[in-house]
Design a protein around this motif. Structure first.
Motif, PDB file in Angstrom:
ATOM      1  N   SER A  28       5.310  16.284  31.196  1.00 16.22           N
ATOM      2  CA  SER A  28       3.997  15.853  31.641  1.00 16.22           C
ATOM      3  C   SER A  28       2.941  16.376  30.676  1.00 16.22           C
ATOM      4  O   SER A  28       3.184  17.323  29.923  1.00 16.22           O
ATOM      5  CB  SER A  28       3.687  16.364  33.056  1.00 16.22           C
ATOM      6  N   THR A  29       1.787  15.758  30.724  1.00 20.46           N
ATOM      7  CA  THR A  29       0.690  16.165  29.852  1.00 20.46           C
ATOM      8  C   THR A  29       0.300  17.617  30.106  1.00 20.46           C
ATOM      9  O   THR A  29       0.093  18.386  29.167  1.00 20.46           O
ATOM     10  CB  THR A  29      -0.531  15.241  30.060  1.00 20.46           C
ATOM     11  N   GLU A  30       0.224  18.001  31.378  1.00 24.32           N
ATOM     12  CA  GLU A  30      -0.176  19.358  31.729  1.00 24.32           C
ATOM     13  C   GLU A  30       0.799  20.392  31.167  1.00 24.32           C
ATOM     14  O   GLU A  30       0.383  21.407  30.604  1.00 24.32           O
ATOM     15  CB  GLU A  30      -0.291  19.523  33.251  1.00 24.32           C
ATOM     16  N   LEU A  31       2.107  20.133  31.311  1.00 20.32           N
ATOM     17  CA  LEU A  31       3.117  21.055  30.797  1.00 20.32           C
ATOM     18  C   LEU A  31       3.070  21.122  29.277  1.00 20.32           C
ATOM     19  O   LEU A  31       3.205  22.193  28.683  1.00 20.32           O
ATOM     20  CB  LEU A  31       4.519  20.626  31.255  1.00 20.32           C
ATOM     21  N   LEU A  32       2.862  19.978  28.646  1.00 18.39           N
ATOM     22  CA  LEU A  32       2.801  19.929  27.195  1.00 18.39           C
ATOM     23  C   LEU A  32       1.611  20.736  26.668  1.00 18.39           C
ATOM     24  O   LEU A  32       1.743  21.539  25.746  1.00 18.39           O
ATOM     25  CB  LEU A  32       2.707  18.473  26.732  1.00 18.39           C
ATOM     26  N   LEU A  33       0.444  20.530  27.268  1.00 17.97           N
ATOM     27  CA  LEU A  33      -0.747  21.258  26.829  1.00 17.97           C
ATOM     28  C   LEU A  33      -0.605  22.757  27.105  1.00 17.97           C
ATOM     29  O   LEU A  33      -1.057  23.581  26.302  1.00 17.97           O
ATOM     30  CB  LEU A  33      -1.993  20.682  27.490  1.00 17.97           C
ATOM     31  N   ALA A  34       0.036  23.112  28.206  1.00 18.41           N
ATOM     32  CA  ALA A  34       0.273  24.523  28.512  1.00 18.41           C
ATOM     33  C   ALA A  34       1.205  25.142  27.474  1.00 18.41           C
ATOM     34  O   ALA A  34       0.992  26.277  27.022  1.00 18.41           O
ATOM     35  CB  ALA A  34       0.860  24.675  29.914  1.00 18.41           C
ATOM     36  N   GLU A  35       2.225  24.404  27.058  1.00 19.95           N
ATOM     37  CA  GLU A  35       3.141  24.900  26.027  1.00 19.95           C
ATOM     38  C   GLU A  35       2.412  25.067  24.703  1.00 19.95           C
ATOM     39  O   GLU A  35       2.604  26.058  23.988  1.00 19.95           O
ATOM     40  CB  GLU A  35       4.330  23.944  25.849  1.00 19.95           C
ATOM     41  N   ALA A  36       1.543  24.120  24.362  1.00 19.08           N
ATOM     42  CA  ALA A  36       0.766  24.217  23.121  1.00 19.08           C
ATOM     43  C   ALA A  36      -0.099  25.480  23.138  1.00 19.08           C
ATOM     44  O   ALA A  36      -0.204  26.178  22.126  1.00 19.08           O
ATOM     45  CB  ALA A  36      -0.098  22.980  22.939  1.00 19.08           C
ATOM     46  N   GLU A  37      -0.699  25.772  24.273  1.00 20.33           N
ATOM     47  CA  GLU A  37      -1.505  26.991  24.393  1.00 20.33           C
ATOM     48  C   GLU A  37      -0.632  28.240  24.304  1.00 20.33           C
ATOM     49  O   GLU A  37      -0.987  29.204  23.633  1.00 20.33           O
ATOM     50  CB  GLU A  37      -2.276  26.991  25.715  1.00 20.33           C
ATOM     51  N   ARG A  38       0.516  28.229  24.961  1.00 21.81           N
ATOM     52  CA  ARG A  38       1.431  29.366  24.954  1.00 21.81           C
ATOM     53  C   ARG A  38       1.882  29.703  23.528  1.00 21.81           C
ATOM     54  O   ARG A  38       2.006  30.856  23.160  1.00 21.81           O
ATOM     55  CB  ARG A  38       2.657  29.048  25.813  1.00 21.81           C
ATOM     56  N   GLU A  39       2.126  28.664  22.745  1.00 21.98           N
ATOM     57  CA  GLU A  39       2.603  28.868  21.380  1.00 21.98           C
ATOM     58  C   GLU A  39       1.456  29.015  20.379  1.00 21.98           C
ATOM     59  O   GLU A  39       1.684  29.021  19.178  1.00 21.98           O
ATOM     60  CB  GLU A  39       3.525  27.716  20.970  1.00 21.98           C
ATOM     61  N   ALA A  40       0.239  29.103  20.888  1.00 14.16           N
ATOM     62  CA  ALA A  40      -0.961  29.263  20.055  1.00 14.16           C
ATOM     63  C   ALA A  40      -1.108  28.135  19.039  1.00 14.16           C
ATOM     64  O   ALA A  40      -1.534  28.342  17.905  1.00 14.16           O
ATOM     65  CB  ALA A  40      -0.956  30.628  19.367  1.00 14.16           C
ATOM     66  N   LEU A  41      -0.747  26.933  19.465  1.00 10.37           N
ATOM     67  CA  LEU A  41      -0.852  25.762  18.591  1.00 10.37           C
ATOM     68  C   LEU A  41      -1.807  24.710  19.151  1.00 10.37           C
ATOM     69  O   LEU A  41      -1.899  23.604  18.615  1.00 10.37           O
ATOM     70  CB  LEU A  41       0.539  25.132  18.375  1.00 10.37           C
ATOM     71  N   TYR A  42      -2.507  25.050  20.216  1.00  9.70           N
ATOM     72  CA  TYR A  42      -3.394  24.080  20.855  1.00  9.70           C
ATOM     73  C   TYR A  42      -4.488  23.603  19.909  1.00  9.70           C
ATOM     74  O   TYR A  42      -4.776  22.409  19.839  1.00  9.70           O
ATOM     75  CB  TYR A  42      -4.001  24.673  22.131  1.00  9.70           C
ATOM     76  N   SER A  43      -5.073  24.513  19.139  1.00  6.57           N
ATOM     77  CA  SER A  43      -6.136  24.107  18.203  1.00  6.57           C
ATOM     78  C   SER A  43      -5.587  23.187  17.120  1.00  6.57           C
ATOM     79  O   SER A  43      -6.257  22.236  16.709  1.00  6.57           O
ATOM     80  CB  SER A  43      -6.818  25.324  17.585  1.00  6.57           C
ATOM     81  N   LYS A  44      -4.347  23.421  16.694  1.00  2.00           N
ATOM     82  CA  LYS A  44      -3.726  22.538  15.694  1.00  2.00           C
ATOM     83  C   LYS A  44      -3.461  21.162  16.290  1.00  2.00           C
ATOM     84  O   LYS A  44      -3.538  20.152  15.592  1.00  2.00           O
ATOM     85  CB  LYS A  44      -2.442  23.153  15.144  1.00  2.00           C
ATOM     86  N   LEU A  45      -3.140  21.125  17.573  1.00  2.00           N
ATOM     87  CA  LEU A  45      -2.945  19.845  18.262  1.00  2.00           C
ATOM     88  C   LEU A  45      -4.247  19.056  18.281  1.00  2.00           C
ATOM     89  O   LEU A  45      -4.253  17.854  17.994  1.00  2.00           O
ATOM     90  CB  LEU A  45      -2.431  20.087  19.686  1.00  2.00           C
ATOM     91  N   ILE A  46      -5.347  19.719  18.574  1.00  2.00           N
ATOM     92  CA  ILE A  46      -6.653  19.045  18.579  1.00  2.00           C
ATOM     93  C   ILE A  46      -6.974  18.514  17.181  1.00  2.00           C
ATOM     94  O   ILE A  46      -7.413  17.366  17.029  1.00  2.00           O
ATOM     95  CB  ILE A  46      -7.763  19.991  19.075  1.00  2.00           C
ATOM     96  N   VAL A  47      -6.728  19.330  16.164  1.00  2.00           N
ATOM     97  CA  VAL A  47      -6.986  18.901  14.781  1.00  2.00           C
ATOM     98  C   VAL A  47      -6.158  17.665  14.447  1.00  2.00           C
ATOM     99  O   VAL A  47      -6.653  16.707  13.841  1.00  2.00           O
ATOM    100  CB  VAL A  47      -6.706  20.052  13.784  1.00  2.00           C
TER     101      VAL A  47
END
Length: 117
Positions: free
Chosen positions: A8-27
């Motif tokens: 799900s989108t929520e789980l995916l975004l939570a994983e991105a944050e957990r792995e400290a890659l959320y900002s790279k995802l936004i980029v």
């Protein structure tokens, strides 16, 4: 380590944050949308729920009013065509939500692989 996409989108975004890659995802999302001439510029401070809502709204409007540009966007992001074809298009709001998940999932795959390899 194999790539396993969250369901799900929520789980995916939570994983991105957990792995400290959320900002790279936004980029990555900003980059691909701009490559498709769909000017979008999410600030790095965008919260996950805001990202999901704003992308959903953008995709919904594209499906409804700019379908050719929507298809071009999916091509540029490289969303698997077979996954899009499996979606039920009878409810545009639901379709846009599902496509938003596919887009975020594909962008996450790019970021995840780039970070790992």
């Amino acid at each position: 380590m194999n790539f396993v996409a969250p369901t799900s989108t929520e789980l995916l975004l939570a994983e991105a944050e957990r792995e400290a890659l959320y900002s790279k995802l936004i980029v990555q999302i900003n980059k691909d949308f701009n490559l498709a001439n769909e000017g979008i510029d999410f600030p790095l401070s965008t919260k996950p729920h805001e990202l999901k809502l704003q992308l959903h709204e953008k995709i919904y409007r594209m499906i409804q009013y700019r379908f050719a540009e929507y298809l071009n966007l999916l091509y540029i992001i490289d969303v698997p065509e077979d996954q899009v074809k499996q979606l039920d298009g009878s409810d545009l709001v639901l379709l846009a939500e599902q496509v938003t998940f596919l887009i975020i999932k594909r962008e996450w795959m790019k970021v995840w692989f780039r970070n790992r390899y």
